[in-house]
Scaffold this motif. Structure first.
Motif: not given
Ligand code: NI
Length: 284
Positions: A11-14, A187-190, A210-214, A232-238
């Motif tokens: 699973y993803l972590v935000d 974040s989503g900036i990427v 590396i970490l991912v966040e919204t 939920a949108y953290v998946r776009y970052v991943a």
């Protein structure tokens, strides 16, 4: 996404969101609805980050209510006029088992002008609190990079480490932060077309930092740019990071989730299908 992740026990972590700041009318069941959508998208844990003392009780309540939400305590560098906790008070508030970090703290020379000594003093108090309670720091830095890194160095923040949240700097800065025991969170900036230099940093990053966040409700990634962001949108970052690094999204999910629980030792990983995802991890 969840149909792919769940059978793998992943699973993803935000790693950075402000659940207390979401506009709840966007979902039929308010916050509950936002969390349900996140889970459907494979997000299994969220770190709800405190920005001021007025909102902190709300942040803590959310973390106490949901076992897949952890929280932090701190006052954001831009906040002015509210209650100002010193290091001792932050340490006291951080005693709750749901509080896994100190922040968000740091410096911001973009939104505040003039003599910003008060920002630096607040930052020192937060670093001191983190060292006293042994919890990592969540760092916000905007147009203040030199002072931010200098203060972290001077105050011995490497003792506890933490995360440079919503990272937008270059590779040299990323390296200096990692030398200070910090992780780098994207974040989503990427996902923005204009973020070419940042995409290069993503490619060069060691996998174990590396970490991912919204940062939701702010900074929604492409294809939702400009709308309210949500965990939920953290998946776009991943997905974006996987594409840039030429690996599968599952690899990014596995690694960033492992990194999150390595850094935030007090946050509790959860089991999916009876599998502890952390036990299935191999270095990738
Ligand atoms: Ni934030």
């Amino acid at each position: 996404m969840n149909r792919i992740l769940e059978p793998l026990g992943l699973y993803l972590v935000d790693s950075h969101c402000h659940l207390d700041c979401l506009t709840p009318d966007a979902w039929e069941d308010g916050l509950q609805g936002a969390l349900a959508v996140a889970q459907q998208q494979g997000v299994g844990h969220m770190l709800c980050v405190s920005i001021d003392m007025e909102n902190f009780p709300k942040v803590l309540t959310i973390a106490q209510q949901y076992d897949f939400v952890s929280a932090s305590v701190g006052v954001h560098p831009n906040v002015q006029g509210g209650y100002e906790p010193d290091a001792d008070e932050l340490v006291k508030l951080a005693q709750d088992p749901n509080i896994v970090a100190i922040g968000e703290t740091g410096l911001d020379y973009f939104r505040n002008e003039g003599d910003l000594d008060w920002q630096r003093e607040r930052f020192r108090q937060h670093i001191s609190a983190a060292k006293q309670c042994g919890k990592p720091l969540i760092i916000h830095n905007r147009e203040s990079t030199e002072d931010c890194l200098t203060l972290l160095e001077e105050q011995g923040a490497d003792e506890v480490g933490g995360v440079m949240h919503c990272f937008v700097e270059n590779w040299e800065i990323a390296k200096r932060a990692m030398d200070l025991n910090f992780y780098i969170s994207f974040s989503g900036i990427v996902t923005f077309k204009s973020a070419q230099a940042l995409k290069e940093v993503v490619k060069r990053m060691p996998h174990d930092r590396i970490l991912v966040e919204t940062d939701s409700p702010y900074l929604a990634p492409v294809p939702h740019r400009g709308k309210q962001n949500q965990p939920a949108y953290v998946r776009y970052v991943a997905d974006c990071i996987a594409e840039l690094r030429g690996v599968e999204t599952e690899d990014v999910v596995r690694q960033t989730t492992q990194n999150f629980f390595t850094l935030f030792k007090q946050a509790k990983p959860r089991c999916i299908n009876g599998l502890d995802s952390l036990q299935t991890i191999e270095p990738g």
